[in-house]
Design an enzyme around this catalytic site. Structure first.
Site, PDB file in Angstrom:
ATOM      1  N   ASP A   1      44.533  37.712  43.356  1.00  8.49           N
ATOM      2  CA  ASP A   1      43.719  36.816  42.540  1.00  8.49           C
ATOM      3  C   ASP A   1      44.569  35.670  42.003  1.00  8.49           C
ATOM      4  OD1 ASP A   1      41.420  35.963  41.240  1.00  8.49           O
ATOM      5  OD2 ASP A   1      41.782  37.188  39.459  1.00  8.49           O
ATOM      6  N   HIS A   2      44.051  34.462  42.107  1.00  8.59           N
ATOM      7  CA  HIS A   2      44.744  33.266  41.615  1.00  8.59           C
ATOM      8  C   HIS A   2      46.158  33.159  42.159  1.00  8.59           C
ATOM      9  CE1 HIS A   2      41.593  31.885  38.967  1.00  8.59           C
ATOM     10  NE2 HIS A   2      41.444  33.112  38.524  1.00  8.59           N
TER      11      HIS A   2
ATOM     12  N   ASP B   1      44.794  29.427  44.989  1.00  9.44           N
ATOM     13  CA  ASP B   1      44.217  28.645  43.891  1.00  9.44           C
ATOM     14  C   ASP B   1      44.992  27.341  43.719  1.00  9.44           C
ATOM     15  OD1 ASP B   1      43.058  27.598  41.667  1.00  9.44           O
ATOM     16  OD2 ASP B   1      43.424  29.307  40.358  1.00  9.44           O
TER      17      ASP B   1
ATOM     18  N   GLU C   1      39.364  27.675  45.459  1.00 11.82           N
ATOM     19  CA  GLU C   1      38.518  27.221  44.351  1.00 11.82           C
ATOM     20  C   GLU C   1      38.397  25.708  44.378  1.00 11.82           C
ATOM     21  OE1 GLU C   1      38.696  27.240  39.461  1.00 11.82           O
ATOM     22  OE2 GLU C   1      39.250  29.076  40.527  1.00 11.82           O
TER      23      GLU C   1
ATOM     24  N   HIS D   1      37.061  31.819  32.068  1.00  8.37           N
ATOM     25  CA  HIS D   1      37.907  33.008  32.006  1.00  8.37           C
ATOM     26  C   HIS D   1      38.064  33.505  30.570  1.00  8.37           C
ATOM     27  CE1 HIS D   1      39.467  31.200  35.865  1.00  8.37           C
ATOM     28  NE2 HIS D   1      39.264  32.454  36.240  1.00  8.37           N
TER      29      HIS D   1
ATOM     30  N   GLY E   1      35.308  34.506  35.909  1.00  7.65           N
ATOM     31  CA  GLY E   1      34.914  34.571  34.517  1.00  7.65           C
ATOM     32  C   GLY E   1      33.586  35.276  34.306  1.00  7.65           C
TER      33      GLY E   1
ATOM     34  N   ASN F   1      34.123  38.094  39.563  1.00  6.16           N
ATOM     35  CA  ASN F   1      35.394  38.596  39.045  1.00  6.16           C
ATOM     36  C   ASN F   1      35.207  39.139  37.630  1.00  6.16           C
ATOM     37  OD1 ASN F   1      36.329  37.461  41.414  1.00  6.16           O
ATOM     38  ND2 ASN F   1      38.120  36.533  40.466  1.00  6.16           N
TER      39      ASN F   1
ATOM     40  N   THR G   1      38.065  41.171  31.459  1.00  7.34           N
ATOM     41  CA  THR G   1      37.995  41.380  30.013  1.00  7.34           C
ATOM     42  C   THR G   1      36.980  42.442  29.624  1.00  7.34           C
ATOM     43  OG1 THR G   1      38.669  39.081  29.623  1.00  7.34           O
ATOM     44  CG2 THR G   1      37.633  40.244  27.795  1.00  7.34           C
TER      45      THR G   1
END
Length: 280
Positions: A80-81, A102, A132, A176, A206, A227, A230
């Site tokens: 990811d990222h 990314d 992205e 995010h 996010g 994704n 949190t």
């Protein structure tokens, strides 16, 4: 079974449903994700954030992939990222079935140039690539980030043609982390993006805190990967604290299982919300 993210998301696009992409941070959270996937007969994408992976690539990466290979349902492992070229190389070497390149803070031209290079290399190895366009910012700065750098549909069409990416993360109003403000998704923009690139699976970064109604509508309107981080870890924390309040003498060996129970319950909630259950 370990599969590419493209394999999972192309089926989701054709079926009109979403797939959860939970962030993991340890062996325990990997196990929790796969348990939910198997219990619900759902394909799953495990997102490994670059800062978790960094410094542990040599042993952590192959371990994640071994868990995926042993799973009874399709599991994709995605960096990811992915930031630096070196991070992406480590992920490919570790056996990840997908990487995110990314470059969303770069100009369109530089984004295309760098992503195209990674696509060419990854596809040669049978690995899928996420990129992205636009930029998904931070929930803590939502008053600004929720309105800036949204994805342009015509630019999205050109970007997919120019790079050959397997799926595209789009900026339509999510952010995010925890939101400061009320999340608003631009569904008209999403509809226009889907019309511009109808064969390309779309990704929403996010997902946490964006709201069930928004996410359910999004996954039925063209978003195929959501994704999550949190909300999952917060649910684990809340479950642990509530349990400790009810039972202050909870044994130390029960602390981690209690946390993971909350994490799993929240992930299962999203699997149902996205119509992902039973799709393996």
């Amino acid at each position: 079974m370990l599969v590419t993210m493209a394999e999972i998301l192309n089926r989701a696009r054709e079926g009109g449903y979403g797939v959860a992409a939970p962030n993991i941070q340890s062996e325990n959270t990997i196990r929790a994700v796969i348990e939910v996937a198997e219990e619900m007969n759902a394909p799953m994408i495990i997102d490994v954030n670059h800062f978790i992976f960094e410094g542990r690539a040599r042993y952590f990466g192959p371990m994640i992939c071994e868990f995926a290979k042993d799973a009874k349902v399709p599991i994709a492992i995605n960096l990811d990222h992915g930031g630096s070229y070196e991070e992406i190389m480590f992920a490919l070497q570790a056996g990840f079935s997908s990487v995110m390149a990314d470059r969303s803070t770069l100009s369109y031209e530089d984004n295309v140039k760098e992503v195209s290079e990674i696509v060419k290399m990854a596809h040669a190895l049978g690995v899928s690539v996420e990129a992205e366009l636009g930029h998904v910012g931070s929930g803590s700065n939502y008053a600004v980030d929720g309105k800036q750098f949204l994805t342009d549909p015509d630019e999205a069409r050109r970007f997919v043609e120019d790079t050959g990416v397997d799926c595209l993360a789009v900026a339509i109003g999510s952010a995010h982390g925890a939101y400061k403000g009320t999340p608003y998704l631009d569904f008209e923009r999403l509809e226009a993006i889907v019309k511009a690139i109808p064969k390309t699976p779309l990704v929403l970064h996010g997902g946490s805190g964006t709201g069930d109604e928004n996410l359910a509508k999004a996954t039925r309107s063209g978003i195929n990967k959501v994704n999550l981080c949190t909300d999952l870890f917060t649910a684990g924390k809340v479950k642990l604290l509530d349990t400790l309040n009810e039972n202050p003498g909870l044994g130390v060996y029960n602390l981690l299982p209690t946390f993971l129970s909350g994490y799993k319950d929240m992930l299962a909630h999203y699997v149902k919300l996205f119509d992902q259950a039973g799709r393996a």
